[in-house]
Motif scaffolding. Structure first.
Motif, short mmCIF file in Angstrom:
data_model
loop_
_atom_site.label_atom_id
_atom_site.label_comp_id
_atom_site.label_asym_id
_atom_site.label_seq_id
_atom_site.Cartn_x
_atom_site.Cartn_y
_atom_site.Cartn_z
N GLY A 217 -62.66 12.64 24.23
CA GLY A 217 -63.02 11.51 25.08
C GLY A 217 -63.01 11.81 26.57
O GLY A 217 -63.20 10.90 27.38
N LYS A 218 -62.77 13.07 26.93
CA LYS A 218 -62.72 13.43 28.34
C LYS A 218 -63.77 14.49 28.66
O LYS A 218 -64.28 15.17 27.78
CB LYS A 218 -61.33 13.93 28.71
N GLU A 219 -64.04 14.63 29.96
CA GLU A 219 -64.98 15.64 30.39
C GLU A 219 -64.30 17.02 30.39
O GLU A 219 -63.08 17.12 30.49
CB GLU A 219 -65.50 15.33 31.79
N ARG A 220 -65.13 18.04 30.31
CA ARG A 220 -64.62 19.40 30.40
C ARG A 220 -64.04 19.61 31.80
O ARG A 220 -64.66 19.23 32.78
CB ARG A 220 -65.72 20.40 30.11
N GLU A 221 -62.87 20.22 31.86
CA GLU A 221 -62.23 20.41 33.16
C GLU A 221 -61.84 21.87 33.37
O GLU A 221 -61.53 22.60 32.42
CB GLU A 221 -60.99 19.52 33.29
N PHE A 222 -61.83 22.26 34.62
CA PHE A 222 -61.45 23.60 35.03
C PHE A 222 -59.97 23.83 34.79
O PHE A 222 -59.15 22.94 35.05
CB PHE A 222 -61.79 23.78 36.51
N VAL A 223 -59.64 25.04 34.32
CA VAL A 223 -58.24 25.42 34.14
C VAL A 223 -57.87 26.59 35.05
O VAL A 223 -56.90 26.51 35.81
CB VAL A 223 -57.97 25.80 32.67
N ALA A 224 -58.64 27.69 34.97
CA ALA A 224 -58.29 28.89 35.74
C ALA A 224 -59.51 29.78 35.88
O ALA A 224 -60.42 29.72 35.06
CB ALA A 224 -57.16 29.65 35.06
N THR A 225 -59.50 30.61 36.93
CA THR A 225 -60.57 31.56 37.13
C THR A 225 -59.99 32.86 37.68
O THR A 225 -58.93 32.86 38.31
CB THR A 225 -61.64 31.01 38.08
N ILE A 226 -60.68 33.96 37.43
CA ILE A 226 -60.22 35.27 37.87
C ILE A 226 -61.41 36.09 38.36
O ILE A 226 -62.51 36.03 37.79
CB ILE A 226 -59.46 35.99 36.74
N SER A 227 -61.20 36.85 39.43
CA SER A 227 -62.27 37.64 40.03
C SER A 227 -62.60 38.86 39.18
O SER A 227 -61.93 39.18 38.22
CB SER A 227 -61.85 38.07 41.43
N TRP A 228 -63.67 39.56 39.60
CA TRP A 228 -64.10 40.74 38.86
C TRP A 228 -62.97 41.73 38.60
O TRP A 228 -62.82 42.23 37.49
CB TRP A 228 -65.18 41.48 39.66
N SER A 229 -62.24 42.03 39.65
CA SER A 229 -61.21 43.07 39.56
C SER A 229 -59.91 42.54 38.97
O SER A 229 -59.05 43.31 38.57
CB SER A 229 -60.93 43.64 40.94
N GLY A 230 -59.78 41.22 38.97
CA GLY A 230 -58.51 40.63 38.55
C GLY A 230 -57.54 40.45 39.69
O GLY A 230 -56.44 39.93 39.50
N GLY A 231 -57.96 40.82 40.89
CA GLY A 231 -57.05 40.75 42.01
C GLY A 231 -56.85 39.36 42.58
O GLY A 231 -55.89 39.11 43.31
N ARG A 232 -57.77 38.46 42.27
CA ARG A 232 -57.66 37.07 42.76
C ARG A 232 -57.76 36.10 41.60
O ARG A 232 -58.55 36.31 40.67
CB ARG A 232 -58.74 36.79 43.78
N THR A 233 -56.97 35.05 41.68
CA THR A 233 -56.99 34.01 40.66
C THR A 233 -56.87 32.64 41.32
O THR A 233 -56.43 32.52 42.47
CB THR A 233 -55.83 34.17 39.66
N ASP A 234 -57.23 31.61 40.59
CA ASP A 234 -57.06 30.24 41.05
C ASP A 234 -56.87 29.35 39.84
O ASP A 234 -57.36 29.67 38.75
CB ASP A 234 -58.26 29.78 41.87
N TYR A 235 -56.14 28.24 40.04
CA TYR A 235 -55.75 27.39 38.93
C TYR A 235 -55.94 25.91 39.28
O TYR A 235 -55.86 25.52 40.44
CB TYR A 235 -54.28 27.61 38.59
#
Length: 124
Positions: A42-60
């Protein structure tokens, strides 16, 4: 054709942990920005986490910061989502996604490739 296959979902009690995996094939994995999203009934898809190509940067997403960790192994063409201190509100189908764009990506519309999803259920 890029293919993504998630695994690792299941049923866990509140406070428990799960590790999701997403295996990628069909494209050089290290050129893809990867993300995890989730969709509860019943809810929209939501962002959880992302990671850059190298893995050196992330966001949540704020709702998972300090509890979830995204990582990648470019040698194994796999991205992971370690989920700790799980709560009933984390219950959802979790999807991994891949983008050929650079940086960190929070918008679902900027991802080109998606997996089929894996169910995570957290009981109280």
């Amino acid at each position: 054709q890029v293919q993504l296959a998630e695994s690792g979902g299941g049923l866990v009690q509140a406070g428990g942990s799960l590790r999701l995996s997403c295996a990628v094939s069909g494209r050089t994995f290290s050129t893809l920005v990867m993300g995890w999203f989730r969709q509860a009934p019943g809810k929209e898809r939501e962002f959880v986490a992302t990671i850059s190509w190298s893995g050196g940067r992330t966001d949540y997403a704020d709702s998972v910061k300090g509890r979830f960790t995204i990582s990648r192994d470019n040698a194994k063409n796999t991205v992971y989502l370690q989920m700790n201190s799980l709560k009933p509100e984390d219950t959802a189908v979790y999807y991994c996604a891949a983008s050929v764009r650079g940086g960190l990506i929070k918008l679902a519309g900027l991802y080109t490739y998606w997996g089929q999803g894996t169910q995570v259920t957290v009981s109280s």
